[in-house]
Design a protein around this motif. Structure first.
Motif, PDB file in Angstrom:
ATOM      1  N   UNK A 147       0.817  -1.222   0.000  1.00 51.41           N
ATOM      2  CA  UNK A 147       0.000   0.000   0.000  1.00 51.41           C
ATOM      3  C   UNK A 147       0.847   1.267   0.000  1.00 51.41           C
ATOM      4  N   UNK A 148       2.174   1.131   0.077  1.00 51.34           N
ATOM      5  CA  UNK A 148       3.054   2.304   0.082  1.00 51.34           C
ATOM      6  C   UNK A 148       3.658   2.548  -1.294  1.00 51.34           C
ATOM      7  N   UNK A 149       4.113   1.476  -1.925  1.00 57.31           N
ATOM      8  CA  UNK A 149       4.739   1.641  -3.236  1.00 57.31           C
ATOM      9  C   UNK A 149       4.723   0.352  -4.038  1.00 57.31           C
ATOM     10  N   UNK A 150       4.968   0.533  -5.326  1.00 55.78           N
ATOM     11  CA  UNK A 150       5.123  -0.602  -6.211  1.00 55.78           C
ATOM     12  C   UNK A 150       6.592  -0.654  -6.589  1.00 55.78           C
ATOM     13  N   UNK A 151       7.197  -1.834  -6.460  1.00 51.55           N
ATOM     14  CA  UNK A 151       8.613  -1.991  -6.812  1.00 51.55           C
ATOM     15  C   UNK A 151       8.690  -2.943  -7.994  1.00 51.55           C
ATOM     16  N   UNK A 152       9.218  -2.450  -9.100  1.00 45.32           N
ATOM     17  CA  UNK A 152       9.275  -3.260 -10.315  1.00 45.32           C
ATOM     18  C   UNK A 152      10.720  -3.341 -10.781  1.00 45.32           C
ATOM     19  N   UNK A 153      11.248  -4.562 -10.860  1.00 47.71           N
ATOM     20  CA  UNK A 153      12.640  -4.733 -11.291  1.00 47.71           C
ATOM     21  C   UNK A 153      12.707  -5.037 -12.785  1.00 47.71           C
ATOM     22  N   UNK A 154      13.565  -4.290 -13.461  1.00 50.32           N
ATOM     23  CA  UNK A 154      13.756  -4.473 -14.900  1.00 50.32           C
ATOM     24  C   UNK A 154      15.216  -4.788 -15.187  1.00 50.32           C
ATOM     25  N   UNK A 155      15.431  -5.678 -16.143  1.00 54.85           N
ATOM     26  CA  UNK A 155      16.784  -5.956 -16.622  1.00 54.85           C
ATOM     27  C   UNK A 155      17.128  -4.872 -17.631  1.00 54.85           C
ATOM     28  N   UNK A 156      18.277  -4.236 -17.440  1.00 59.18           N
ATOM     29  CA  UNK A 156      18.705  -3.162 -18.338  1.00 59.18           C
ATOM     30  C   UNK A 156      20.026  -3.500 -18.992  1.00 59.18           C
ATOM     31  N   UNK A 157      20.106  -3.216 -20.277  1.00 55.56           N
ATOM     32  CA  UNK A 157      21.374  -3.441 -20.977  1.00 55.56           C
ATOM     33  C   UNK A 157      22.327  -2.285 -20.705  1.00 55.56           C
ATOM     34  N   UNK A 158      21.774  -1.073 -20.616  1.00 52.21           N
ATOM     35  CA  UNK A 158      22.591   0.130 -20.421  1.00 52.21           C
ATOM     36  C   UNK A 158      22.241   0.763 -19.080  1.00 52.21           C
ATOM     37  N   UNK A 159      23.031   1.785 -18.719  1.00 53.27           N
ATOM     38  CA  UNK A 159      22.758   2.541 -17.504  1.00 53.27           C
ATOM     39  C   UNK A 159      21.405   3.247 -17.672  1.00 53.27           C
ATOM     40  N   UNK A 160      20.627   3.289 -16.615  1.00 54.29           N
ATOM     41  CA  UNK A 160      19.307   3.922 -16.694  1.00 54.29           C
ATOM     42  C   UNK A 160      19.455   5.440 -16.818  1.00 54.29           C
ATOM     43  N   UNK A 161      18.841   5.989 -17.849  1.00 51.39           N
ATOM     44  CA  UNK A 161      18.861   7.429 -18.084  1.00 51.39           C
ATOM     45  C   UNK A 161      17.655   8.039 -17.349  1.00 51.39           C
ATOM     46  N   UNK A 162      17.945   8.865 -16.346  1.00 51.11           N
ATOM     47  CA  UNK A 162      16.860   9.381 -15.497  1.00 51.11           C
ATOM     48  C   UNK A 162      15.932  10.348 -16.232  1.00 51.11           C
ATOM     49  N   UNK A 163      16.462  11.004 -17.276  1.00 54.81           N
ATOM     50  CA  UNK A 163      15.577  11.886 -18.061  1.00 54.81           C
ATOM     51  C   UNK A 163      14.540  11.066 -18.823  1.00 54.81           C
ATOM     52  N   UNK A 164      14.980   9.915 -19.271  1.00 57.75           N
ATOM     53  CA  UNK A 164      14.034   9.042 -19.978  1.00 57.75           C
ATOM     54  C   UNK A 164      13.025   8.460 -18.987  1.00 57.75           C
ATOM     55  N   UNK A 165      13.485   8.205 -17.759  1.00 59.60           N
ATOM     56  CA  UNK A 165      12.557   7.701 -16.738  1.00 59.60           C
ATOM     57  C   UNK A 165      11.510   8.770 -16.415  1.00 59.60           C
ATOM     58  N   UNK A 166      11.930  10.026 -16.481  1.00 58.04           N
ATOM     59  CA  UNK A 166      11.005  11.143 -16.278  1.00 58.04           C
ATOM     60  C   UNK A 166       9.907  11.108 -17.353  1.00 58.04           C
ATOM     61  N   UNK A 167      10.306  10.797 -18.575  1.00 55.40           N
ATOM     62  CA  UNK A 167       9.307  10.703 -19.657  1.00 55.40           C
ATOM     63  C   UNK A 167       8.350   9.535 -19.402  1.00 55.40           C
ATOM     64  N   UNK A 168       8.889   8.462 -18.822  1.00 59.95           N
ATOM     65  CA  UNK A 168       8.048   7.310 -18.482  1.00 59.95           C
ATOM     66  C   UNK A 168       6.992   7.743 -17.459  1.00 59.95           C
ATOM     67  N   UNK A 169       7.434   8.519 -16.463  1.00 59.36           N
ATOM     68  CA  UNK A 169       6.481   9.005 -15.449  1.00 59.36           C
ATOM     69  C   UNK A 169       5.381   9.838 -16.107  1.00 59.36           C
ATOM     70  N   UNK A 170       5.789  10.720 -17.031  1.00 58.70           N
ATOM     71  CA  UNK A 170       4.797  11.564 -17.716  1.00 58.70           C
ATOM     72  C   UNK A 170       3.805  10.710 -18.502  1.00 58.70           C
ATOM     73  N   UNK A 171       4.324   9.687 -19.151  1.00 58.62           N
ATOM     74  CA  UNK A 171       3.455   8.815 -19.949  1.00 58.62           C
ATOM     75  C   UNK A 171       2.473   8.050 -19.050  1.00 58.62           C
ATOM     76  N   UNK A 172       2.967   7.545 -17.925  1.00 58.29           N
ATOM     77  CA  UNK A 172       2.083   6.822 -16.997  1.00 58.29           C
ATOM     78  C   UNK A 172       0.963   7.756 -16.533  1.00 58.29           C
ATOM     79  N   UNK A 173       1.325   8.993 -16.188  1.00 57.28           N
ATOM     80  CA  UNK A 173       0.303   9.940 -15.726  1.00 57.28           C
ATOM     81  C   UNK A 173      -0.677  10.318 -16.838  1.00 57.28           C
TER      82      UNK A 173
END
Ligand SMILES: [Zn+2]
Length: 218
Positions: free
Chosen positions: A124-150
């Motif tokens: 009830x506090x958070x969702x934790x989702x683990x993903x396998x990544x080939x490259x380092x996670x780009x936080x700006x792209x993660x920001x776009x993911x947040x925008x898309x989810x919203x």
């Protein structure tokens, strides 16, 4: 006979009566239940059965076992009053559905660069989702993911779920169906606003993406 999984029929029911089928110590089996048992990346529900706290719910074969805080005061065959902790469950089902949207948004943003590593875990506090990544996670792209989810939340897509044989499906209009036996609200708009962030690294080649409900959506 197995426990009827009533939480699939109506995930909004939080108060119900049921018949006690069996008791094993502090574990109770009902004829049918709206308590969700832990599984598929969603934590179990809490609440009370006959005013005794439910501290765990799990599936064993086709039975659902509710673990009580203390030995039951009722007997097999009796009818009991059951109450879910609805505020908690509602937050869980919204966060869990946000995890479905995260999956689609991650695919759109990262394509084949990442894929889910495990079913994740939503409480009830958070969702934790683990993903396998080939490259380092780009936080700006993660920001776009947040925008898309919203965006998907705001678009107000109807969430449909159904059973085919042993399988249970989840779907919103723009995307293909996914397998899921969890509980979900009827419409993505019910999720409210979410924050998507990078969590503690779960291991080499993996990233943990966390989803929380924004304060005004709690
Ligand atoms: Zn689901």
């Amino acid at each position: 006979m197995g426990t009827l999984r009533l939480y699939w029929l109506d995930p909004y029911i939080y108060r119900f009566k049921a018949r006690v089928e069996s008791i094993f110590g502090r574990d109770v089996v009902l004829d049918g239940t709206y308590f969700y048992p832990q599984g598929g990346g969603q934590i179990y529900d809490t609440g009370t059965i006959s005013d005794i706290k439910v501290v765990g719910v799990r599936r064993e074969g086709d039975l659902i076992l509710h673990t009580l805080e203390s030995e039951p005061t009722f007997t097999v065959g009796s009818e009991v009053e059951c109450l879910l902790d609805w505020d908690r469950r509602y937050r869980i089902m919204r966060l869990h559905s946000a995890a479905h949207l995260l999956y689609y948004a991650m695919q759109e943003e990262f394509g084949g660069e990442c894929r889910p590593a495990s079913p994740g875990l939503t409480d009830d506090k958070k969702s934790r989702e683990d993903y396998l990544f080939k490259e380092k996670l780009d936080l700006q792209r993660l920001q776009r993911v947040e925008e898309r989810v919203n965006e998907l939340i705001k678009a107000g897509f109807e969430i449909r779920t159904w059973t085919e044989g042993e399988k249970r499906y989840w779907k919103i209009d723009p995307y293909p169906a996914m397998l899921c036996g969890g509980t979900h609200p009827k419409n993505t708009s019910e999720i409210g606003g979410v924050k998507v962030s990078r969590g503690k690294k779960p291991g080499a080649g993996k990233e943990r993406i966390e989803i929380t409900l924004l304060q005004h959506s709690l």
